[in-house]
Write a protein that holds these residues in place. Structure first.
Motif, PDB file in Angstrom:
ATOM      1  N   VAL A  38       0.828  -1.198   0.000  1.00  0.00           N
ATOM      2  CA  VAL A  38       0.000   0.000   0.000  1.00  0.00           C
ATOM      3  C   VAL A  38       0.866   1.253   0.000  1.00  0.00           C
ATOM      4  O   VAL A  38       0.358   2.354   0.051  1.00  0.00           O
ATOM      5  CB  VAL A  38      -0.982   0.026   1.194  1.00  0.00           C
ATOM      6  N   GLY A  39       2.188   1.063  -0.063  1.00  0.00           N
ATOM      7  CA  GLY A  39       3.004   2.197  -0.388  1.00  0.00           C
ATOM      8  C   GLY A  39       3.816   2.775   0.735  1.00  0.00           C
ATOM      9  O   GLY A  39       3.867   2.259   1.839  1.00  0.00           O
ATOM     10  N   VAL A  52       9.296   6.461  -2.981  1.00  0.00           N
ATOM     11  CA  VAL A  52       9.724   5.574  -4.055  1.00  0.00           C
ATOM     12  C   VAL A  52       9.224   4.172  -3.725  1.00  0.00           C
ATOM     13  O   VAL A  52       9.475   3.658  -2.651  1.00  0.00           O
ATOM     14  CB  VAL A  52      11.247   5.555  -4.171  1.00  0.00           C
ATOM     15  N   THR A  53       8.501   3.593  -4.605  1.00  0.00           N
ATOM     16  CA  THR A  53       7.980   2.253  -4.349  1.00  0.00           C
ATOM     17  C   THR A  53       8.374   1.352  -5.486  1.00  0.00           C
ATOM     18  O   THR A  53       7.574   1.042  -6.352  1.00  0.00           O
ATOM     19  CB  THR A  53       6.454   2.289  -4.224  1.00  0.00           C
ATOM     20  N   PRO A  54       9.648   0.979  -5.504  1.00  0.00           N
ATOM     21  CA  PRO A  54      10.083   0.137  -6.610  1.00  0.00           C
ATOM     22  C   PRO A  54       9.334  -1.190  -6.601  1.00  0.00           C
ATOM     23  O   PRO A  54       8.948  -1.682  -5.543  1.00  0.00           O
ATOM     24  CB  PRO A  54      11.563  -0.071  -6.351  1.00  0.00           C
ATOM     25  N   SER A  55       9.121  -1.736  -7.738  1.00  0.00           N
ATOM     26  CA  SER A  55       8.423  -3.006  -7.838  1.00  0.00           C
ATOM     27  C   SER A  55       8.963  -3.718  -9.051  1.00  0.00           C
ATOM     28  O   SER A  55       9.939  -3.279  -9.653  1.00  0.00           O
ATOM     29  CB  SER A  55       6.928  -2.762  -8.021  1.00  0.00           C
ATOM     30  N   SER A  56       8.339  -4.786  -9.399  1.00  0.00           N
ATOM     31  CA  SER A  56       8.828  -5.486 -10.574  1.00  0.00           C
ATOM     32  C   SER A  56       8.405  -4.786 -11.849  1.00  0.00           C
ATOM     33  O   SER A  56       8.766  -5.202 -12.928  1.00  0.00           O
ATOM     34  CB  SER A  56       8.360  -6.932 -10.548  1.00  0.00           C
ATOM     35  N   THR A  57       7.620  -3.719 -11.749  1.00  0.00           N
ATOM     36  CA  THR A  57       7.380  -2.943 -12.960  1.00  0.00           C
ATOM     37  C   THR A  57       8.193  -1.676 -12.939  1.00  0.00           C
ATOM     38  O   THR A  57       8.352  -1.019 -13.943  1.00  0.00           O
ATOM     39  CB  THR A  57       5.908  -2.525 -13.088  1.00  0.00           C
ATOM     40  N   ALA A  93     -10.614   4.600  -2.487  1.00  0.00           N
ATOM     41  CA  ALA A  93     -11.867   3.833  -2.602  1.00  0.00           C
ATOM     42  C   ALA A  93     -11.733   2.471  -1.908  1.00  0.00           C
ATOM     43  O   ALA A  93     -10.751   1.753  -2.107  1.00  0.00           O
ATOM     44  CB  ALA A  93     -12.229   3.639  -4.065  1.00  0.00           C
ATOM     45  N   GLY A  94     -12.732   2.153  -1.099  1.00  0.00           N
ATOM     46  CA  GLY A  94     -12.665   0.942  -0.293  1.00  0.00           C
ATOM     47  C   GLY A  94     -12.573  -0.325  -1.125  1.00  0.00           C
ATOM     48  O   GLY A  94     -11.829  -1.253  -0.782  1.00  0.00           O
ATOM     49  N   TRP A  95     -13.275  -0.357  -2.246  1.00  0.00           N
ATOM     50  CA  TRP A  95     -13.310  -1.609  -3.024  1.00  0.00           C
ATOM     51  C   TRP A  95     -11.953  -1.983  -3.594  1.00  0.00           C
ATOM     52  O   TRP A  95     -11.709  -3.147  -3.909  1.00  0.00           O
ATOM     53  CB  TRP A  95     -14.387  -1.549  -4.121  1.00  0.00           C
ATOM     54  N   LEU A  96     -11.052  -0.993  -3.723  1.00  0.00           N
ATOM     55  CA  LEU A  96      -9.723  -1.314  -4.225  1.00  0.00           C
ATOM     56  C   LEU A  96      -8.989  -2.250  -3.272  1.00  0.00           C
ATOM     57  O   LEU A  96      -8.075  -2.963  -3.661  1.00  0.00           O
ATOM     58  CB  LEU A  96      -8.906  -0.032  -4.409  1.00  0.00           C
ATOM     59  N   ARG A  97      -9.386  -2.216  -1.983  1.00  0.00           N
ATOM     60  CA  ARG A  97      -8.741  -3.075  -0.985  1.00  0.00           C
ATOM     61  C   ARG A  97      -9.557  -4.329  -0.717  1.00  0.00           C
ATOM     62  O   ARG A  97      -9.264  -5.089   0.203  1.00  0.00           O
ATOM     63  CB  ARG A  97      -8.563  -2.298   0.324  1.00  0.00           C
ATOM     64  N   SER A  98     -10.613  -4.544  -1.507  1.00  0.00           N
ATOM     65  CA  SER A  98     -11.488  -5.695  -1.260  1.00  0.00           C
ATOM     66  C   SER A  98     -10.884  -6.966  -1.857  1.00  0.00           C
ATOM     67  O   SER A  98      -9.962  -6.917  -2.677  1.00  0.00           O
ATOM     68  CB  SER A  98     -12.858  -5.448  -1.888  1.00  0.00           C
ATOM     69  N   GLN A  99     -11.442  -8.090  -1.441  1.00  0.00           N
ATOM     70  CA  GLN A  99     -10.943  -9.378  -1.915  1.00  0.00           C
ATOM     71  C   GLN A  99     -11.071  -9.536  -3.439  1.00  0.00           C
ATOM     72  O   GLN A  99     -10.129  -9.973  -4.097  1.00  0.00           O
ATOM     73  CB  GLN A  99     -11.682 -10.505  -1.186  1.00  0.00           C
ATOM     74  N   PRO A 100     -12.238  -9.183  -4.043  1.00  0.00           N
ATOM     75  CA  PRO A 100     -12.340  -9.380  -5.504  1.00  0.00           C
ATOM     76  C   PRO A 100     -11.347  -8.534  -6.297  1.00  0.00           C
ATOM     77  O   PRO A 100     -10.904  -8.944  -7.372  1.00  0.00           O
ATOM     78  CB  PRO A 100     -13.775  -8.945  -5.823  1.00  0.00           C
ATOM     79  N   ALA A 101     -10.986  -7.351  -5.764  1.00  0.00           N
ATOM     80  CA  ALA A 101     -10.057  -6.499  -6.513  1.00  0.00           C
ATOM     81  C   ALA A 101      -8.619  -6.949  -6.324  1.00  0.00           C
ATOM     82  O   ALA A 101      -7.756  -6.644  -7.151  1.00  0.00           O
ATOM     83  CB  ALA A 101     -10.209  -5.043  -6.063  1.00  0.00           C
ATOM     84  N   ALA A 102      -8.363  -7.692  -5.245  1.00  0.00           N
ATOM     85  CA  ALA A 102      -6.978  -8.018  -4.876  1.00  0.00           C
ATOM     86  C   ALA A 102      -6.174  -8.698  -5.991  1.00  0.00           C
ATOM     87  O   ALA A 102      -5.023  -8.309  -6.240  1.00  0.00           O
ATOM     88  CB  ALA A 102      -6.974  -8.870  -3.609  1.00  0.00           C
ATOM     89  N   PRO A 103      -6.750  -9.698  -6.700  1.00  0.00           N
ATOM     90  CA  PRO A 103      -5.936 -10.343  -7.745  1.00  0.00           C
ATOM     91  C   PRO A 103      -5.456  -9.354  -8.809  1.00  0.00           C
ATOM     92  O   PRO A 103      -4.311  -9.434  -9.264  1.00  0.00           O
ATOM     93  CB  PRO A 103      -6.899 -11.362  -8.375  1.00  0.00           C
ATOM     94  N   PHE A 104      -6.321  -8.397  -9.164  1.00  0.00           N
ATOM     95  CA  PHE A 104      -5.948  -7.453 -10.214  1.00  0.00           C
ATOM     96  C   PHE A 104      -4.902  -6.461  -9.708  1.00  0.00           C
ATOM     97  O   PHE A 104      -3.972  -6.100 -10.429  1.00  0.00           O
ATOM     98  CB  PHE A 104      -7.191  -6.730 -10.738  1.00  0.00           C
ATOM     99  N   VAL A 105      -5.072  -6.034  -8.439  1.00  0.00           N
ATOM    100  CA  VAL A 105      -4.086  -5.118  -7.872  1.00  0.00           C
ATOM    101  C   VAL A 105      -2.715  -5.804  -7.822  1.00  0.00           C
ATOM    102  O   VAL A 105      -1.700  -5.215  -8.200  1.00  0.00           O
ATOM    103  CB  VAL A 105      -4.530  -4.668  -6.461  1.00  0.00           C
ATOM    104  N   GLY A 122       1.108   7.677  -0.261  1.00  0.00           N
ATOM    105  CA  GLY A 122       1.133   6.231  -0.419  1.00  0.00           C
ATOM    106  C   GLY A 122       0.900   5.815  -1.850  1.00  0.00           C
ATOM    107  O   GLY A 122       0.784   6.643  -2.747  1.00  0.00           O
ATOM    108  N   ARG A 123       0.839   4.514  -2.053  1.00  0.00           N
ATOM    109  CA  ARG A 123       0.743   3.973  -3.393  1.00  0.00           C
ATOM    110  C   ARG A 123      -0.673   4.134  -3.922  1.00  0.00           C
ATOM    111  O   ARG A 123      -1.649   3.922  -3.196  1.00  0.00           O
ATOM    112  CB  ARG A 123       1.114   2.501  -3.340  1.00  0.00           C
ATOM    113  N   ASP A 124      -0.782   4.501  -5.178  1.00  0.00           N
ATOM    114  CA  ASP A 124      -2.099   4.684  -5.788  1.00  0.00           C
ATOM    115  C   ASP A 124      -2.596   3.325  -6.293  1.00  0.00           C
ATOM    116  O   ASP A 124      -2.193   2.860  -7.355  1.00  0.00           O
ATOM    117  CB  ASP A 124      -2.000   5.688  -6.937  1.00  0.00           C
ATOM    118  N   LEU A 125      -3.444   2.692  -5.511  1.00  0.00           N
ATOM    119  CA  LEU A 125      -3.910   1.349  -5.866  1.00  0.00           C
ATOM    120  C   LEU A 125      -4.773   1.356  -7.128  1.00  0.00           C
ATOM    121  O   LEU A 125      -4.948   0.323  -7.775  1.00  0.00           O
ATOM    122  CB  LEU A 125      -4.707   0.736  -4.710  1.00  0.00           C
TER     123      LEU A 125
END
Lengths: 404, 250
Positions: free
Chosen positions: A7-8, A396-401, A308-320, A14-17
């Motif tokens: 989450v940043g 700075v939130t380095p990631s694999s992208t 937005a709360g749904w960004l942290r929800s279970q259904p959104a998690a795989p896409f995030v 923080g990180r923009d989910l």
């Protein structure tokens, strides 16, 4: 799964989910659209808009690049940021060549199991079989880009083009002006990188850079002297602009649906307008495609609040998760699309459709999960004590992208 | 419900009720929405009324009848035979101008050349396969089509576009969809009939009627003949529909 989502940073907003989520969605659409004959392909963005997942991917890749390399530029200067960009481009190049080898194997296998009918024999579909050494050389030079292997070369070219433009991130009007000029030149003068077989690259990098650079300008977080960085500058909400965007997107949806479902209705249009519709090219990013993806991003950016709360929800998690580990997920997606095509070549009925789509989706999520888990463990062991934060350090939130 | 729609519905019902009859007859299964003209063919109707129709077929290897038992089995020749059998009083002449590995622009040049020599009243133009296989630029195909179709219209010639041939191999190894989309859009824009060859062949393959890629080599020639016969029947149905539409709008 949600525990693996970053989450940043501890500083700033923080990180923009939202970015992660929509990038994850775009990556999934790219996988689907890379498997011709996949019935889900009728439900992706390209069916209802002038733009498709490629535009979304490039815009968000630009955003990630602006955020990460902009921060590297501010903290460590241009030479370091430029070197990281080139290192990134190098990684992508190796990934592309690997996928090319997989492609060659897939076509070869596909051709060997096919007891080829006459008309296919005469198409000479496979230059690799006819001129293997030449094809290999041309692929290494990125001048031979087989079908469905054209997004990574574009990404590589865009990163390299960003190297000299990095310092201009601090002067967005100048950056966007220069970028728009190059875009205009690419469109008006047919400026493109050469393609071995015919014409230029399928995705003209000199045109597509405008979208990438726009994303970079949006993602760059300026670091004011002294204080903490402010939130990323966004285009403010203006009723007129919202209305314009809505009209543009509705128009796109109407045209795409009519062209697909009821082409006879196009007779109602004046002929000049109708002929214009046939010339919306993707190769050099037609202005309407560019406007459509920007309009979509603008509307979504304002419709979905950052927290937005749904960004942290279970259904959104795989896409995030997929979005947070874009590079491995993207490459796996392209790799899986080869397998998907082979599978649908054998049978494109219901059961195989389910296997390809469920299997593909699960594999992409799994790659995101493993990448996140690995990164978490890696960080946990590498940094036992949090490094002292100097004031005003950008998040700075380095990631694999984005670069480490 | 219009009478045409009712008829179509009855035909569909009939097809469902007597599936066994199909194997024995020479008729092919033609889903009505895939052989709909969607646009009138006035020049064709005039020529047939006058007793003489000249058809020019332009394309790549598929119109030359690759893999068939001979030139007479290629679909343009079969189309001529079908039309002649149906309208004995009319003289049908079918000229084929095709070459292997022809881009749309080159086919357009060939078309213009032939039209300058001997004008035809109806042009059947099969294109897109080579462009898709080689990954040539979609815009180049569209530009070439727009230019030539504009000229044909100015000359008062009817034109029908023909989609590429369906093949699972081609679908898996070339990015065909952008070319199919562009062809559909170009046909709609110029108000031309489009023979949905890709969709028709996919339908035949999926329903296991004609499926070249799954046919053993020994039976391949017979299957290719059958495919050409079915394509000719589909084209004949589409032309009838286009002529009927021209008659209605007269």
């Amino acid at each position: 799964m949600r525990g693996l989502i970053r989450v940043g940073g501890s500083v700033g907003a923080g990180r923009d989910l939202r970015v992660d989520f929509f990038r994850g969605l775009a990556l999934w659409f790219i996988f689907i659209d890379h498997v011709p004959g996949n019935r889900l392909g009728e439900l992706t963005l390209r069916n209802i808009a002038f733009c498709d997942a490629t535009e979304a991917f490039v815009l968000l890749a630009g955003y990630a690049a602006g955020l990460a390399y902009g921060a590297a530029l501010d903290r460590r200067g241009w030479p370091f940021a430029a070197a990281s960009l080139l290192r990134r481009a190098g990684t992508l190049y190796v990934a592309h060549i690997f996928l090319f080898v997989v492609f060659a194997a897939q076509v070869g296998y596909s051709a060997s199991i096919l007891d080829s009918p006459a008309y296919l024999d005469e198409l000479h579909l496979d230059p690799f079989r006819e001129q293997p050494y030449d094809a290999l050389l041309q692929a290494l030079l990125l001048r031979y880009q087989p079908a469905f292997l054209d997004i990574l070369p574009l990404y590589i070219a865009l990163l390299v083009l960003l190297v000299p433009a990095l310092p201009l991130l601090r002067r967005p009007p100048l950056l966007l002006g220069a970028s728009a000029l190059l875009y205009a030149a690419a469109r008006l003068l047919d400026l493109n990188l050469p393609n071995w077989l015919d014409g230029g690259w399928f995705f003209n990098p000199f045109a597509w850079q405008l979208l990438f650079v726009t994303g970079a300008a949006l993602g760059y977080v300026p670091r004011p002297r002294g204080g903490p960085p402010g939130p990323a500058p966004a285009v403010p909400l203006r009723p007129g602009l919202v209305l314009g965007c809505v009209i543009l997107l509705l128009l796109g949806a109407a045209v795409m649906l009519v062209a697909e479902r009821a082409p006879d209705w196009l007779a109602l249009l004046p002929e000049d307008v109708a002929v214009l519709l046939t010339t919306f090219d993707k190769s050099a990013l037609h202005p309407l495609r560019l406007a459509s993806i920007l309009a979509l991003a603008y509307l979504l950016g304002h419709a979905v609040p950052r927290g937005a709360g749904w960004l942290r929800s279970q259904p959104a998690a795989p896409f995030v998760l997929m979005g947070q580990h874009g590079l491995p997920v993207f490459c796996t997606g392209i790799f899986l699309s080869f397998l998907g095509r082979l599978a649908l070549e054998q049978s494109d009925r219901g059961p195989m459709q389910v296997v390809v789509n469920l299997g593909g989706w699960a594999a992409l999520v799994a790659v995101g999960l493993v990448a996140a888990w690995y990164r978490q463990r890696d960080r946990g062991e590498a940094a036992p004590a949090p490094a002292p934060l100097s004031a005003g350090l950008p998040p700075v939130t380095p990631s694999s992208t984005t670069p480490a | 419900m219009s009478s045409a729609r009712l008829l179509r519905w009855l035909l569909l019902l009939g097809a469902l009720l007597v599936p066994a009859a199909r194997a024995g007859t020479r008729g092919c299964d033609l889903p009505p929405d895939l052989v709909e003209a969607g646009a009138p063919l006035p020049a064709t109707l005039r020529a047939v009324t006058a007793g003489r129709l000249r058809i020019l077929v332009v394309g790549g290897v598929s119109v030359l009848g690759a893999g068939t038992s001979g030139p007479e089995a290629a679909w343009p020749a079969r189309l001529r035979a079908l039309l002649a059998a149906r309208r004995p009083g009319v003289e049908f002449e079918v000229t084929v101008r095709a070459r292997q590995g022809l881009s749309t622009a080159e086919a357009g040049d060939l078309l213009a050349e032939e039209m300058a020599r001997t004008p035809a009243q109806l042009v059947l133009w099969a294109t897109g396969t080579f462009s898709a296989a080689k990954g040539l630029e979609v815009d180049d195909m569209v530009e070439a089509l727009n230019e030539r179709l504009e000229q044909l219209r100015a000359a008062g010639t009817d034109a029908v576009l023909i989609e590429p041939q369906f093949s699972r191999f081609l679908r898996a190894n070339a990015n065909v969809e952008p070319y199919l989309d562009a062809l559909r859009l170009v046909a709609a824009t110029h108000q031309l009939p489009l023979l949905r060859r890709w969709e028709l062949m996919r339908h035949w393959a999926e329903t296991e009627q004609v499926d070249l890629e799954r046919t053993p080599k020994a039976e391949r020639v017979a299957a290719t003949d059958r495919l050409n016969e079915c394509l000719a029947q589909a084209m004949a149905a589409l032309l009838r529909d286009g002529a009927a539409e021209a008659r209605r709008s007269r």
